[in-house]
Design a protein around this motif. Structure first.
Motif, PDB file in Angstrom:
ATOM      1  N   GLN A   6      -6.892   3.516   0.520  1.00 20.56           N
ATOM      2  CA  GLN A   6      -5.754   3.550  -0.410  1.00 20.56           C
ATOM      3  C   GLN A   6      -5.400   2.198  -1.006  1.00 20.56           C
ATOM      4  O   GLN A   6      -4.851   2.109  -2.101  1.00 20.56           O
ATOM      5  CB  GLN A   6      -4.523   4.099   0.325  1.00 20.56           C
ATOM      6  CG  GLN A   6      -4.696   5.533   0.815  1.00 20.56           C
ATOM      7  CD  GLN A   6      -3.625   5.933   1.821  1.00 20.56           C
ATOM      8  OE1 GLN A   6      -2.676   5.170   2.058  1.00 20.56           O
ATOM      9  NE2 GLN A   6      -3.751   7.105   2.416  1.00 20.56           N
ATOM     10  N   LYS A   7      -5.692   1.119  -0.263  1.00 18.81           N
ATOM     11  CA  LYS A   7      -5.290  -0.213  -0.706  1.00 18.81           C
ATOM     12  C   LYS A   7      -6.472  -1.173  -0.641  1.00 18.81           C
ATOM     13  O   LYS A   7      -7.442  -0.922   0.081  1.00 18.81           O
ATOM     14  CB  LYS A   7      -4.158  -0.746   0.191  1.00 18.81           C
ATOM     15  CG  LYS A   7      -2.898   0.088   0.173  1.00 18.81           C
ATOM     16  CD  LYS A   7      -1.901  -0.375   1.225  1.00 18.81           C
ATOM     17  CE  LYS A   7      -1.412  -1.789   0.986  1.00 18.81           C
ATOM     18  NZ  LYS A   7      -0.365  -2.182   1.962  1.00 18.81           N
ATOM     19  N   GLU A   8      -6.377  -2.256  -1.383  1.00 15.56           N
ATOM     20  CA  GLU A   8      -7.402  -3.286  -1.308  1.00 15.56           C
ATOM     21  C   GLU A   8      -7.376  -3.910   0.083  1.00 15.56           C
ATOM     22  O   GLU A   8      -6.315  -4.133   0.669  1.00 15.56           O
ATOM     23  CB  GLU A   8      -7.152  -4.353  -2.370  1.00 15.56           C
ATOM     24  CG  GLU A   8      -7.330  -3.833  -3.789  1.00 15.56           C
ATOM     25  CD  GLU A   8      -7.080  -4.912  -4.817  1.00 15.56           C
ATOM     26  OE1 GLU A   8      -7.235  -6.107  -4.486  1.00 15.56           O
ATOM     27  OE2 GLU A   8      -6.704  -4.567  -5.954  1.00 15.56           O
ATOM     28  N   PHE A   9      -8.578  -4.186   0.589  1.00  8.37           N
ATOM     29  CA  PHE A   9      -8.724  -4.623   1.971  1.00  8.37           C
ATOM     30  C   PHE A   9      -7.886  -5.853   2.284  1.00  8.37           C
ATOM     31  O   PHE A   9      -7.231  -5.933   3.325  1.00  8.37           O
ATOM     32  CB  PHE A   9     -10.203  -4.895   2.252  1.00  8.37           C
ATOM     33  CG  PHE A   9     -10.505  -5.225   3.684  1.00  8.37           C
ATOM     34  CD1 PHE A   9     -10.585  -4.227   4.638  1.00  8.37           C
ATOM     35  CD2 PHE A   9     -10.693  -6.536   4.080  1.00  8.37           C
ATOM     36  CE1 PHE A   9     -10.855  -4.528   5.967  1.00  8.37           C
ATOM     37  CE2 PHE A   9     -10.970  -6.849   5.402  1.00  8.37           C
ATOM     38  CZ  PHE A   9     -11.051  -5.846   6.338  1.00  8.37           C
ATOM     39  N   HIS A  10      -7.890  -6.843   1.382  1.00  7.42           N
ATOM     40  CA  HIS A  10      -7.198  -8.101   1.677  1.00  7.42           C
ATOM     41  C   HIS A  10      -5.675  -7.949   1.694  1.00  7.42           C
ATOM     42  O   HIS A  10      -4.960  -8.848   2.130  1.00  7.42           O
ATOM     43  CB  HIS A  10      -7.598  -9.194   0.668  1.00  7.42           C
ATOM     44  CG  HIS A  10      -7.103  -8.942  -0.725  1.00  7.42           C
ATOM     45  ND1 HIS A  10      -7.775  -8.116  -1.614  1.00  7.42           N
ATOM     46  CD2 HIS A  10      -5.995  -9.379  -1.376  1.00  7.42           C
ATOM     47  CE1 HIS A  10      -7.109  -8.085  -2.750  1.00  7.42           C
ATOM     48  NE2 HIS A  10      -6.028  -8.834  -2.640  1.00  7.42           N
ATOM     49  N   LYS A  11      -5.175  -6.790   1.226  1.00  7.07           N
ATOM     50  CA  LYS A  11      -3.731  -6.561   1.205  1.00  7.07           C
ATOM     51  C   LYS A  11      -3.241  -5.827   2.452  1.00  7.07           C
ATOM     52  O   LYS A  11      -2.061  -5.521   2.577  1.00  7.07           O
ATOM     53  CB  LYS A  11      -3.350  -5.764  -0.034  1.00  7.07           C
ATOM     54  CG  LYS A  11      -3.568  -6.507  -1.346  1.00  7.07           C
ATOM     55  CD  LYS A  11      -3.139  -5.675  -2.540  1.00  7.07           C
ATOM     56  CE  LYS A  11      -3.344  -6.434  -3.845  1.00  7.07           C
ATOM     57  NZ  LYS A  11      -2.957  -5.613  -5.016  1.00  7.07           N
ATOM     58  N   ILE A  12      -4.158  -5.540   3.364  1.00  6.23           N
ATOM     59  CA  ILE A  12      -3.805  -4.788   4.576  1.00  6.23           C
ATOM     60  C   ILE A  12      -3.779  -5.720   5.771  1.00  6.23           C
ATOM     61  O   ILE A  12      -4.736  -6.463   6.026  1.00  6.23           O
ATOM     62  CB  ILE A  12      -4.828  -3.658   4.829  1.00  6.23           C
ATOM     63  CG1 ILE A  12      -4.878  -2.705   3.642  1.00  6.23           C
ATOM     64  CG2 ILE A  12      -4.470  -2.900   6.108  1.00  6.23           C
ATOM     65  CD1 ILE A  12      -6.017  -1.716   3.704  1.00  6.23           C
ATOM     66  N   GLY A  13      -2.677  -5.707   6.511  1.00  4.18           N
ATOM     67  CA  GLY A  13      -2.547  -6.542   7.694  1.00  4.18           C
ATOM     68  C   GLY A  13      -2.437  -5.715   8.964  1.00  4.18           C
ATOM     69  O   GLY A  13      -2.363  -4.479   8.915  1.00  4.18           O
ATOM     70  N   MET A  14      -2.431  -6.386  10.083  1.00  3.21           N
ATOM     71  CA  MET A  14      -2.338  -5.694  11.373  1.00  3.21           C
ATOM     72  C   MET A  14      -1.033  -4.909  11.490  1.00  3.21           C
ATOM     73  O   MET A  14      -0.998  -3.829  12.080  1.00  3.21           O
ATOM     74  CB  MET A  14      -2.452  -6.708  12.506  1.00  3.21           C
ATOM     75  CG  MET A  14      -3.852  -7.279  12.684  1.00  3.21           C
ATOM     76  SD  MET A  14      -5.028  -6.062  13.346  1.00  3.21           S
ATOM     77  CE  MET A  14      -4.749  -6.255  15.109  1.00  3.21           C
ATOM     78  N   ARG A  15       0.056  -5.450  10.930  1.00  3.47           N
ATOM     79  CA  ARG A  15       1.335  -4.735  10.980  1.00  3.47           C
ATOM     80  C   ARG A  15       1.256  -3.409  10.222  1.00  3.47           C
ATOM     81  O   ARG A  15       1.805  -2.394  10.662  1.00  3.47           O
ATOM     82  CB  ARG A  15       2.457  -5.599  10.395  1.00  3.47           C
ATOM     83  CG  ARG A  15       2.893  -6.747  11.289  1.00  3.47           C
ATOM     84  CD  ARG A  15       4.020  -7.543  10.672  1.00  3.47           C
ATOM     85  NE  ARG A  15       4.484  -8.593  11.556  1.00  3.47           N
ATOM     86  CZ  ARG A  15       5.373  -8.415  12.530  1.00  3.47           C
ATOM     87  NH1 ARG A  15       5.909  -7.227  12.727  1.00  3.47           N
ATOM     88  NH2 ARG A  15       5.736  -9.428  13.303  1.00  3.47           N
ATOM     89  N   ASP A  16       0.561  -3.425   9.086  1.00  2.00           N
ATOM     90  CA  ASP A  16       0.404  -2.194   8.295  1.00  2.00           C
ATOM     91  C   ASP A  16      -0.356  -1.131   9.087  1.00  2.00           C
ATOM     92  O   ASP A  16      -0.001   0.048   9.094  1.00  2.00           O
ATOM     93  CB  ASP A  16      -0.352  -2.492   6.990  1.00  2.00           C
ATOM     94  CG  ASP A  16       0.362  -3.511   6.124  1.00  2.00           C
ATOM     95  OD1 ASP A  16       1.567  -3.334   5.887  1.00  2.00           O
ATOM     96  OD2 ASP A  16      -0.296  -4.474   5.682  1.00  2.00           O
TER      97      ASP A  16
END
Length: 207
Positions: free
Chosen positions: A29-39
């Motif tokens: 759903q989202k670009e990889f670099h915009k995803i963090g562990m909290r997400d």
């Protein structure tokens, strides 16, 4: 191992799988670099602190997700071989279809190949996974008439399959069906070139 230890181990594996599932949903759903562990933790329904009990970082989740997909592809290849579908074209076509149908894989591979950014331990796991997939592809790639080392041919096939999908998956102005047909045509050309060294003719015969 005691029954209690077995239950703890099973529970841990279940939690790890839930985290990977959550990550895959986000990757699609989202670009990889915009995803963090909290997400990922939030999507998995666990605390941000708890997720680190199972994975040291996001890259480790990334690699385990790819390993899971590779295992699925391996089973798919084995099934095709068992049913007699053993040509390089058939296996290459199955591979591109898998990439087209699994956006999360496309996102993760694209991020890694373009940026090359991955933690050292995760890199080692990723390289091992990639070698395993190349070994799998090489095992089925026994039809080439080219007088070139089979491992090099396998590497070239792997790069070509991924390259075709990456180059045209977001083809501007084309519908998903048109994009899929175009990628299939290119995959047939690539397969023919690697097996016979010839471009397929308009009738697909290679003449």
């Amino acid at each position: 191992m005691s029954t209690f230890q077995k239950l703890r181990k099973a529970e841990r594996e279940t939690r790890k799988n839930l985290i990977i599932d959550a990550a895959l949903e986000l990757f699609s759903q989202k670009e990889f670099h915009k995803i963090g562990m909290r997400d990922i933790a939030k999507r998995a329904g666990i605390s941000a602190a708890a997720i680190y009990r199972y994975f040291p970082g996001r890259d480790d989740i990334f690699v385990e997700a790819l390993v899971r997909h590779m295992q699925t592809v391996e089973r798919m290849f084995e099934k095709k071989v068992a049913s007699g579908q053993t040509s390089l074209e058939e296996l290459a076509m199955a591979s591109v279809d898998y990439l087209l149908e699994n956006e999360s894989v496309f996102q993760m591979m694209g991020h890694f190949m373009i940026t090359g950014q991955i933690q050292t331990k995760a890199m080692e796991r990723y390289n091992a996974m990639q070698r395993q997939f190349l070994n799998l592809l090489e095992r089925f790639n026994n039809q080439s008439e080219l007088e070139i080392d089979n491992r090099l041919v396998t590497h070239a096939i792997y790069a070509s399959i991924i390259g075709v999908v990456m180059a045209f998956k977001k083809y501007p102005g084309r519908s998903p069906d048109e994009i899929k047909r175009h990628i299939h045509r290119l995959t047939r050309i690539v397969s023919s070139m690697f097996t016979t060294g010839k471009m397929p003719g308009r009738n697909g015969s290679g003449e």
